[in-house]
Design an enzyme around this catalytic site. Sequence first.
Site, PDB file in Angstrom:
ATOM      1  N   TYR A 143      -5.784   1.491  -6.144  1.00 35.09           N
ATOM      2  CA  TYR A 143      -5.886   0.026  -6.166  1.00 35.09           C
ATOM      3  C   TYR A 143      -7.171  -0.356  -5.450  1.00 35.09           C
ATOM      4  O   TYR A 143      -7.415   0.087  -4.329  1.00 35.09           O
ATOM      5  CB  TYR A 143      -4.675  -0.579  -5.456  1.00 35.09           C
ATOM      6  N   ASP A 238     -13.689   4.010  -1.695  1.00 32.49           N
ATOM      7  CA  ASP A 238     -13.032   2.777  -1.260  1.00 32.49           C
ATOM      8  C   ASP A 238     -12.284   3.122   0.028  1.00 32.49           C
ATOM      9  O   ASP A 238     -11.207   3.728  -0.004  1.00 32.49           O
ATOM     10  CB  ASP A 238     -12.069   2.299  -2.358  1.00 32.49           C
ATOM     11  N   LYS A 266     -10.183  -5.209   5.475  1.00 32.39           N
ATOM     12  CA  LYS A 266      -9.646  -5.869   6.676  1.00 32.39           C
ATOM     13  C   LYS A 266      -9.885  -5.135   7.999  1.00 32.39           C
ATOM     14  O   LYS A 266      -9.979  -5.757   9.053  1.00 32.39           O
ATOM     15  CB  LYS A 266      -8.155  -6.110   6.475  1.00 32.39           C
TER      16      LYS A 266
HETATM   17  N1  HOZ Z   1      -1.570  -2.473  -1.095  1.00 35.19           N
HETATM   18  C1  HOZ Z   1      -2.076  -3.684  -0.510  1.00 35.19           C
HETATM   19  C2  HOZ Z   1      -2.982  -3.337   0.583  1.00 35.19           C
HETATM   20  N2  HOZ Z   1      -3.957  -2.403   0.231  1.00 35.19           N
HETATM   21  C3  HOZ Z   1      -0.908  -4.504  -0.090  1.00 35.19           C
HETATM   22  C4  HOZ Z   1      -1.254  -5.779   0.555  1.00 35.19           C
HETATM   23  C5  HOZ Z   1      -1.291  -6.927  -0.370  1.00 35.19           C
HETATM   24  O1  HOZ Z   1      -1.674  -6.782  -1.541  1.00 35.19           O
HETATM   25  O2  HOZ Z   1      -0.939  -8.008   0.103  1.00 35.19           O
END
Ligand code: HOZ
Length: 442
Positions: A143, A238, A266
């Site tokens: 992702y 990433d 973040k």
């Molecule tokens: N998998 C996402 C963080 N890499 C979850 C957080 C989100 O999408 O709110």
Amino acid sequence: MAARSEELFKRAVKRIPGGVNSPVRAYGAIGETPRFIDRAEGCYIYDVDGSRYIDYIDSWGPMILGHNFPLIREAVIKACEKGLSFGCATEIEVEMAEFICGHIPHVEMIRMVNSGTEAVMSAIRAARGFTGRSKTIKFAGCYHGHSDALLVSAGSGVMTSGIPDSAGVPEGCTKDTMTAVYNDLDSVRKLFEQAPGKVAAVIVEPVAANMGVVLPEKGFLEGLRELCDQNGALLIFDEVITGFRLAFGGAAEYFHVTPDMVTYGKIIGAGMPVGAYGGRKEIMEMVSPSGPVYQAGTLSGNPVAMAAGLTQLKYLHSHPEIYDDLEKKGKKLYGGMEEILKKTGKDYQINHISSLGSLFFTGQKVKDYTSAKTADTNAFAKYFLGMLGSGIHLAPSQFEAMFLSAAHTDQVIEETLDAVEKYFREENKAFRQDELKGHADE
Ligand code: HOZ
């Protein structure tokens, strides 16, 4: 027990799609009301009903030092006193860039943005501008945020949404995205052969952590490096989840593989909305205003976010023992979970590396998207609720990671292991009782 959360959720669904501002928060994969959080401190998070939980979400990664770390809080307050945003250049942005480039050898230049999504989208644009090519290779189950071109076989909330890919993404936006199989170099080789001279970049989560935690097999990242070199494509790591977490230099340092570009999220804002992309100078000089690749943002390099992020990065850099500590804590927690599973006769998988880990409810080794998908999501939902009932706050999806922080003490890890053991022992008992009942009914 969760009356106030329930009340807030009822209000939220009327005004916010699904009641949340990011899908995975909705507890959709769990079938419960999400807990609304009031505050957090160290390794604990407190909901609006006054329940305290040991938190293993850590705001999805950035709270490496634990929640509400005093030094970071003070830096934020001090920065706020000078004003929240100027939309103009500031000294702290220069300090941030110098600090990162001074300590991460493969980052010679860096551009701040506001999220991991933005970082990846911009990095790929820069890679295309630099190579003059249009195609990107990504991996199923990885992702990279929700930009159009990357919402293809994506992990995270997409895996539990019940739809393979997002609606609203025109074919034209994804026609240059090619999807390979994680840990399968042959699948990457084939894609390069299908589009000779057309691939600008291969983007990968060096440790996949959005289909649950899936580790790169020996030679996989090195093989990607080689394939990119052979084919004139850039390798983008990433590191939204792994950056400054696996090691100060992220997965690149941990695995000794050097990408051409890296994306952060973040973590470099210590929880404030920040992202960044960086890499070799000649690539980054393609970015506007020094080059022709346009990318901009009023809030990019925001002084409050920079103050938070830089304080965390400096602290991590001057306390390298934190990384050994996270390794030890990871071994204690995830190793302890493995022992419990053995004892209770469960054939489930635990993938882990340092502070990151996932328990997959499957008997199959999980090494890619297909094997991750064999996990029993109903069994995970039951486990999640059992753990929540014992005061343990996990990510509400089989396909997200557990995050340990420096604030998780040995005692807290032991409490967690006790809760895991209690859950599986009770579950075994319930299972046997169902079995006996089944025989009696025959
Ligand atoms: N998998 C996402 C963080 N890499 C979850 C957080 C989100 O999408 O709110």
